[in-house]
Design an enzyme around this catalytic site. Sequence first.
Site, PDB file in Angstrom:
ATOM      1  N   ALA A   8       0.826  -1.205   0.000  1.00 10.93           N
ATOM      2  CA  ALA A   8       0.000   0.000   0.000  1.00 10.93           C
ATOM      3  C   ALA A   8       0.861   1.255   0.000  1.00 10.93           C
ATOM      4  CB  ALA A   8      -0.930  -0.009   1.219  1.00 10.93           C
ATOM      5  N   ARG A  18       2.421  10.673  -9.336  1.00  7.11           N
ATOM      6  CA  ARG A  18       1.845  10.793 -10.675  1.00  7.11           C
ATOM      7  C   ARG A  18       0.740  11.847 -10.668  1.00  7.11           C
ATOM      8  NH1 ARG A  18      -0.716   5.772 -13.990  1.00  7.11           N
ATOM      9  NH2 ARG A  18       1.434   5.030 -13.964  1.00  7.11           N
ATOM     10  N   CYS A  39       3.663 -12.084  -1.112  1.00  5.73           N
ATOM     11  CA  CYS A  39       2.963 -13.324  -1.480  1.00  5.73           C
ATOM     12  C   CYS A  39       3.889 -14.310  -2.177  1.00  5.73           C
ATOM     13  CB  CYS A  39       1.788 -13.015  -2.408  1.00  5.73           C
ATOM     14  SG  CYS A  39       0.626 -11.826  -1.728  1.00  5.73           S
TER      15      CYS A  39
END
Lengths: 450, 450
Positions: A8, A18, A39
């Site tokens: 996050a 951006r 993961c």
Amino acid sequence: MIAGGVAAGMSAASRALRQNPEADVVVFERGEYISYGACGLPYVLGGDVDSFGDLIARTPAQMRARGIGVRLRHEVTGVDARARTITVVDHHSGRSTHEPYDKLLIATGVSAIRPDWAKTDLGGVHVLRDIPDGQAIEATISGGAKRAVIVGGGYIGLELAETLHCRGLSVVVVEKGPEVAGRMLDGEYQVRVRAELESNGVEIRCGTTVEGLTGKGDCVTGVQTDHGLIRADMVIVAVGVRPNVELARAAGARIGKTGAVAVNTRQETGVDGVYSAGDNTESTHRVTRRKVHIPLGLTANRMGRVAGVNMAGGDATFPGVVGSSIFKTFALGAARTGLTQTEADALGLNAASVDVSSTDHAGYYSTAKPIYVRLTAERGTGRLLGAQLVCQNHESVKRVDVVAALLHGRGKVQDLFETDLSYAPPFSGVWDVLLVAADRLSREIGRKQE
Amino acid sequence: MIAGGVAAGMSAASRALRQNPEADVVVFERGEYISYGACGLPYVLGGDVDSFGDLIARTPAQMRARGIGVRLRHEVTGVDARARTITVVDHHSGRSTHEPYDKLLIATGVSAIRPDWAKTDLGGVHVLRDIPDGQAIEATISGGAKRAVIVGGGYIGLELAETLHCRGLSVVVVEKGPEVAGRMLDGEYQVRVRAELESNGVEIRCGTTVEGLTGKGDCVTGVQTDHGLIRADMVIVAVGVRPNVELARAAGARIGKTGAVAVNTRQETGVDGVYSAGDNTESTHRVTRRKVHIPLGLTANRMGRVAGVNMAGGDATFPGVVGSSIFKTFALGAARTGLTQTEADALGLNAASVDVSSTDHAGYYSTAKPIYVRLTAERGTGRLLGAQLVCQNHESVKRVDVVAALLHGRGKVQDLFETDLSYAPPFSGVWDVLLVAADRLSREIGRKQE
């Protein structure tokens, strides 16, 4: 300012910049690595990924080159939301400083739960949350470990069971609940997962509670359970995670009933200028409209993006989740989305399920394997509630995403049945198992001809 | 009475009997086989299916045991819709009889197109529509054929190219259009399909028109094209199909602009008591709302079910199609749903596409392969129009079904982007390529923050 530099946090940093290329974006990460795919940790240990370094999407140098400040081993330990300052501890020097912020994102993630018996200095006892954890496990394996006990039969435990077995260790999974994958699947599907592990030589002991560890010198030698001692020279503690909410609480943010940080759809905590995103944060379940805490990679990345856009003056909203998750152990893939029947019952929904077994490819095609699907819907309305899939061609359960797409739009069983799915024999049956399940469920709930 | 006993016909027969167990259901099939999976024919030749018999879902004996009359080698050649009688020719005896009917389903399918040059008695020249065609091809291969020319670069031709190559033949695909897979994919994606075939040793000659065949004795020896002669001892003609509409026309049914039989959503032709379903029948495209003729296995089965329910007194409607199709050649999978950019342009839609390349699994995962996606949407409304996918892990393109599900409900790009897809490294990237494409397309069409 962003506290936490993994999924996050780094998504937010990139998005904020951006959105506003002039923004002064600084990420504080208490660990040594940022922007890594947690993961993937079991797959490095298993050899499907070459090295831990491959999990790192972007290095601090790359982030800095894009204009994002990165401070490794810097932990945000306190917030004064009125003064808009944070307390930052530099774990290199041990020094603590105060830094002003305009907008603060709390992306502190989760920690692996260590029960009291696991709070030990014995060597060979591990959790698996981050790269150093993975490196420690690798060191234990390379050091000659032969017998592993994995405590916890959730998806991380089951992924690791395959990994460690393939690395040559004997593996015992100890689960205190009645079955493995208990929080993910309904009973019949849990049994299929266990069968895959057992048929590959992993020993599964359900209904077994760990009471302590035994050790010799500084090494673990066994796991003491309510059903006796299990010898082990390696123990993985995979009994779940808890959200790191201390910083959010210090900032004055509300902690939800789920135990994670409560936010609105813009990832705002309600404390002016303070956002929260990622595994430490609640989300809304689109099927139940309730708050849930389901910490997963895509959710964390998505929340981070939303927070980053909003912190930099944009306007993005988090759409909520439908509870999709998937894992592989040995050849087996297991996936679910929405609610299980058990979950629907617990919520008091008038739910019905059908179980369908078919083949993932055309039944006559060489690589076809049995695939098992449970599809769940609400009686009366015909609304889809969820799906569970298990198949020994692991990738075949990815079709759960079709149901996820329909859940997103509150689709009905009939919508699934009518969907024009692609068909050729190497990909599915002409009536894909999802369509067969939708047909049967339509009849079951009596909404077929609506 | 049902004319045609393959996909639509047998689906209708089964459904009619389920709807009304008292119904007198008789199927006339002009061929020797019923209820077979024609899509599996290339895979029997290739060895992924053991025998042609494996393609047969139910034998005539099984159908008869369920109370469905089956008359093989019986062809319905005429209809008197006012008198409600059909003319049936028994190809065993050559005798013709008249039979009364209450409801008639015309499920006569399609025939492979044989251009004039292919109307030959030369041995080794084949089409592939049914089991006898497949057996004839098998006989030619077993007879020692070495050089095959496949005329037509559609999906059947390309599936067969893999098959014949794997059986040891040298294979040349001759396509008169500028590229292979021309009706299925946009240009860039056609090129990727061609590259897969060429890299496996199949020769592709596009922009090449067949003018005739050469033969010696009763065997084919070559294919004469506008770019010279290609030697061959086996020629497969796979230039497309045409719907068998003669019977429907004789019944007084309307033939649509697509060339196939026009029906309403109940599969009714408008001629009292006469239904049409399957490859010979039009359907409605849910994205464009136009009539289309896209003969595919699932569509045929689905239409047959709808017709069967309605013929037996029930009430079912065909939901239309979204144009999903998929095929495999060598390792490559290619899939599409909805409209290509080319098709959208031809329809005058204000469409935009983005092309995204990513990996089908997490980029760091061992079996990850590049996956290429084109996602197409309507500017202004943000409505999804279609998707095309190509990947060398063929099954990874099955995720096209997620887009199909959204197209079914006229979903928007933002809906796709927001969908909570399942993620674990052996299945996809954390941002699945579909989500990446949706994100880029949202920005492209300027509807991101709606």
